[in-house]
Design a protein around this motif. Structure first.
Motif, PDB file in Angstrom:
ATOM      1  N   TYR A  32       5.148 -46.894  -2.339  1.00  0.00           N
ATOM      2  CA  TYR A  32       6.054 -47.757  -1.662  1.00  0.00           C
ATOM      3  C   TYR A  32       6.241 -49.212  -1.590  1.00  0.00           C
ATOM      4  O   TYR A  32       7.145 -49.962  -1.440  1.00  0.00           O
ATOM      5  CB  TYR A  32       6.213 -47.255  -0.098  1.00  0.00           C
ATOM      6  CG  TYR A  32       6.272 -45.799   0.176  1.00  0.00           C
ATOM      7  CD1 TYR A  32       7.604 -45.066  -0.156  1.00  0.00           C
ATOM      8  CD2 TYR A  32       5.309 -45.040   0.384  1.00  0.00           C
ATOM      9  CE1 TYR A  32       7.743 -43.887  -0.001  1.00  0.00           C
ATOM     10  CE2 TYR A  32       5.615 -43.625   0.595  1.00  0.00           C
ATOM     11  CZ  TYR A  32       6.633 -43.215   0.416  1.00  0.00           C
ATOM     12  OH  TYR A  32       7.028 -41.689   0.865  1.00  0.00           O
TER      13      TYR A  32
ATOM     14  N   PHE B  84      23.047 -52.257  -7.627  1.00  0.00           N
ATOM     15  CA  PHE B  84      22.088 -52.309  -6.455  1.00  0.00           C
ATOM     16  C   PHE B  84      21.730 -50.905  -6.358  1.00  0.00           C
ATOM     17  O   PHE B  84      20.442 -50.472  -6.265  1.00  0.00           O
ATOM     18  CB  PHE B  84      22.595 -52.710  -5.344  1.00  0.00           C
ATOM     19  CG  PHE B  84      21.788 -52.586  -4.084  1.00  0.00           C
ATOM     20  CD1 PHE B  84      20.533 -53.493  -3.812  1.00  0.00           C
ATOM     21  CD2 PHE B  84      21.536 -51.529  -3.194  1.00  0.00           C
ATOM     22  CE1 PHE B  84      19.828 -53.313  -2.835  1.00  0.00           C
ATOM     23  CE2 PHE B  84      20.684 -51.331  -2.306  1.00  0.00           C
ATOM     24  CZ  PHE B  84      19.822 -52.278  -1.894  1.00  0.00           C
TER      25      PHE B  84
ATOM     26  N   ARG C 107      19.126 -49.818  -9.422  1.00  0.00           N
ATOM     27  CA  ARG C 107      18.076 -50.418  -9.523  1.00  0.00           C
ATOM     28  C   ARG C 107      17.211 -49.947  -8.459  1.00  0.00           C
ATOM     29  O   ARG C 107      15.830 -49.839  -8.580  1.00  0.00           O
ATOM     30  CB  ARG C 107      18.467 -51.808  -9.280  1.00  0.00           C
ATOM     31  CG  ARG C 107      16.924 -52.679  -9.367  1.00  0.00           C
ATOM     32  CD  ARG C 107      17.318 -54.164  -9.671  1.00  0.00           C
ATOM     33  NE  ARG C 107      15.833 -54.711  -9.569  1.00  0.00           N
ATOM     34  CZ  ARG C 107      15.687 -56.004  -9.402  1.00  0.00           C
ATOM     35  NH1 ARG C 107      16.869 -56.784  -9.247  1.00  0.00           N
ATOM     36  NH2 ARG C 107      14.695 -56.714  -9.421  1.00  0.00           N
ATOM     37  N   PHE C 108      17.622 -49.429  -7.291  1.00  0.00           N
ATOM     38  CA  PHE C 108      16.876 -49.084  -6.153  1.00  0.00           C
ATOM     39  C   PHE C 108      17.459 -47.866  -5.444  1.00  0.00           C
ATOM     40  O   PHE C 108      18.064 -47.788  -4.533  1.00  0.00           O
ATOM     41  CB  PHE C 108      17.054 -49.981  -4.885  1.00  0.00           C
ATOM     42  CG  PHE C 108      16.599 -51.380  -5.258  1.00  0.00           C
ATOM     43  CD1 PHE C 108      15.290 -51.552  -5.618  1.00  0.00           C
ATOM     44  CD2 PHE C 108      17.513 -52.551  -5.503  1.00  0.00           C
ATOM     45  CE1 PHE C 108      14.817 -53.005  -5.970  1.00  0.00           C
ATOM     46  CE2 PHE C 108      17.007 -53.689  -5.640  1.00  0.00           C
ATOM     47  CZ  PHE C 108      15.866 -54.042  -6.147  1.00  0.00           C
TER      48      PHE C 108
ATOM     49  N   GLN D  90      16.127 -45.169  -4.261  1.00  0.00           N
ATOM     50  CA  GLN D  90      15.317 -44.595  -3.106  1.00  0.00           C
ATOM     51  C   GLN D  90      15.863 -45.280  -1.752  1.00  0.00           C
ATOM     52  O   GLN D  90      15.395 -44.782  -0.719  1.00  0.00           O
ATOM     53  CB  GLN D  90      13.827 -44.844  -3.110  1.00  0.00           C
ATOM     54  CG  GLN D  90      13.273 -44.192  -4.316  1.00  0.00           C
ATOM     55  CD  GLN D  90      13.272 -42.688  -4.193  1.00  0.00           C
ATOM     56  OE1 GLN D  90      13.380 -42.108  -3.145  1.00  0.00           O
ATOM     57  NE2 GLN D  90      13.140 -41.977  -5.269  1.00  0.00           N
ATOM     58  N   VAL D  91      16.742 -46.349  -1.893  1.00  0.00           N
ATOM     59  CA  VAL D  91      17.609 -46.862  -0.525  1.00  0.00           C
ATOM     60  C   VAL D  91      18.831 -46.345  -0.294  1.00  0.00           C
ATOM     61  O   VAL D  91      19.412 -46.034  -1.197  1.00  0.00           O
ATOM     62  CB  VAL D  91      17.679 -48.451  -1.102  1.00  0.00           C
ATOM     63  CG1 VAL D  91      18.354 -49.007   0.101  1.00  0.00           C
ATOM     64  CG2 VAL D  91      16.371 -49.203  -1.423  1.00  0.00           C
TER      65      VAL D  91
ATOM     66  N   ALA E  66       8.733 -50.652  -4.861  1.00  0.00           N
ATOM     67  CA  ALA E  66      10.123 -50.347  -5.050  1.00  0.00           C
ATOM     68  C   ALA E  66      10.498 -50.196  -3.661  1.00  0.00           C
ATOM     69  O   ALA E  66      10.095 -49.379  -2.776  1.00  0.00           O
ATOM     70  CB  ALA E  66      10.784 -49.617  -5.941  1.00  0.00           C
ATOM     71  N   PRO E  67      11.583 -50.599  -2.932  1.00  0.00           N
ATOM     72  CA  PRO E  67      12.098 -50.304  -1.620  1.00  0.00           C
ATOM     73  C   PRO E  67      12.359 -48.997  -1.689  1.00  0.00           C
ATOM     74  O   PRO E  67      13.058 -48.358  -2.286  1.00  0.00           O
ATOM     75  CB  PRO E  67      13.322 -51.407  -1.499  1.00  0.00           C
ATOM     76  CG  PRO E  67      13.560 -52.141  -2.687  1.00  0.00           C
ATOM     77  CD  PRO E  67      12.399 -51.771  -3.696  1.00  0.00           C
ATOM     78  N   VAL E  68      12.112 -48.333  -0.448  1.00  0.00           N
ATOM     79  CA  VAL E  68      12.471 -47.128   0.075  1.00  0.00           C
ATOM     80  C   VAL E  68      13.162 -46.974   1.392  1.00  0.00           C
ATOM     81  O   VAL E  68      12.488 -47.546   2.295  1.00  0.00           O
ATOM     82  CB  VAL E  68      11.185 -46.260  -0.173  1.00  0.00           C
ATOM     83  CG1 VAL E  68      11.533 -44.788   0.289  1.00  0.00           C
ATOM     84  CG2 VAL E  68      10.699 -46.168  -1.633  1.00  0.00           C
TER      85      VAL E  68
END
Length: 87
Positions: A21, A49, A52-53, A55-56, A24-26
């Motif tokens: 975790y 965005f 790239r992320f 899991q967000v 990368a942001p989650v």
């Protein structure tokens, strides 16, 4: 002693999993923004965005009303200079 070793092994395994975790942001990100900020600032970079992320989970609420973003459960908000409440 074997049960202690198993316990410490489980703890070590759990800590190693937490490291994933940090890479990368989650999780969920709740933003409250005015419509103009969404159109001018967020929408142009939204696809990049999200790519790239992945899991967000972005919960984007576009609303021109002034509200208390903390009391309403938002993580952050965008406000234009003259509309920021002064304490």
């Amino acid at each position: 002693m074997q049960s202690l070793a198993q316990g410490f092994e489980a703890i070590g395994h759990g800590l190693n999993n937490l490291e994933d975790y940090r890479k990368a942001p989650v999780g969920r990100l709740r933003l409250n923004i005015p419509h103009d900020a969404g159109r001018l600032l967020i929408l142009p970079v939204l696809d990049q965005f999200l790519s790239r992320f992945p899991q967000v989970h972005l919960d984007l609420v576009m609303d021109d009303r002034m509200l208390d973003i903390v009391a309403e459960g938002f993580d952050a908000g965008i406000r234009f200079g003259a509309t920021v409440p002064r304490t």
